[in-house]
Design a protein around this motif. Structure first.
Motif: not given
Length: 285
Positions: A175-186
């Motif tokens: 979750a931390a990696v995805l959030t840091a990469a700018g992922f906004r959860g569709f």
């Protein structure tokens, strides 16, 4: 070398070097933990990589006290390292455990270093690999019986705690990696993703309970992690009541299934023992 051979019950040199390799891996892991705690010039994990792994970074991040379980895991790993130097009755299972044990120690240190150096993207494949290695170790241990209580606590208990906690840590790290990469959860909100991830973690706990025959250590560590996820979502800058409720339900499900499976396994073992005793009595008659 003669002294080493005496200390290790006369094991051949190949086994001795394996035992030394485990000890070296343990030292590397402990030093990594020391640095990751913020000592020796290191940055505490919660503050490293721009705070991406802090207790309020994502909806599935456990509250700070959850990470104290690492102290228990490291003590267990040190105890395991000492024990495997003097193994006798458990020689075969320790031989099978050698590769995943060493890899888990090295990957542990590698994960800490990747976060320390701000390489958050690299921490993801490392922790996933660590999880896979610990599943491997768990499979080895469930296929072989410990010789007694000491072996069960030191080896099975330690790697069970290690696995259960890393299940939660992997979810939090992802979750931390995805959030840091700018992922906004569709477009889905944090509550939705928090509920989904907590539910999956609970399902993993149930599956581990069934596969492991109701072993307590993996469930205890996974439940500990999820409980602190619930605490973090009820009190702090990132509140998510649905995530907290789901985490609590997940803990309850994992614990109940573990106890049910454990009781059934115990009943089956007693039943087999009774049948064996009855058969022996009949043959004697």
């Amino acid at each position: 070398m003669q002294v080493i051979s005496m200390l290790t019950n006369g094991a051949d040199m190949k086994k001795i070097w394996k035992r030394i390799a485990v000890a070296v891996g343990a030292v590397v892991a402990v030093v990594g933990a020391f640095v990751g705690s913020g000592a020796a010039g290191g940055t505490p994990i919660a503050e490293a990589s721009g705070g991406a792994l802090s207790a309020s970074s994502t909806a599935i991040a456990p509250a700070g006290p959850a990470f104290s379980i690492w102290s228990v895991v490291y003590v267990g790993l040190i105890a395991y390292t000492v024990r495997q130097f003097f193994r006798t009755a458990d020689d075969e299972r320790h031989e099978r455990l050698f590769v995943p044990a060493v890899l888990s120690l090295l990957l542990n240190a590698a994960w800490i270093l990747s976060v320390q150096f701000g390489l958050l993207w690299a921490s993801e494949p490392i922790i996933v690999a660590l999880l896979g290695v610990l599943v491997w170790a768990f499979a080895v241990l469930r296929r072989t019986r410990p010789s007694g209580a000491v072996e069960a606590i030191v080896t099975d208990g330690t790697f069970g705690l290690y696995l259960g906690w890393v299940c939660v840590a992997t979810a939090a790290n992802t979750a931390a990696v995805l959030t840091a990469a700018g992922f906004r959860g569709f477009g889905l909100g944090q509550d939705v993703w928090g509920v989904l991830v907590a539910a999956v973690a609970g399902l993993v706990g149930v599956l581990l309970a069934v596969w492991g025959g109701g072993r307590l250590a993996p469930t205890a560590a996974l439940s500990w992690g999820l409980a602190w996820v619930a605490v973090g979502r009820l009190d702090g800058p990132l509140v998510s009541v649905p995530t907290a409720v789901t985490a609590v339900v997940a803990v309850a499900a994992a614990v109940v299934v573990t106890l049910v499976v454990r009781s059934r396994v115990g009943w089956a073992a007693r039943s087999r023992g009774a049948r064996g005793a009855a058969g022996a009595a009949a043959r004697a008659a």
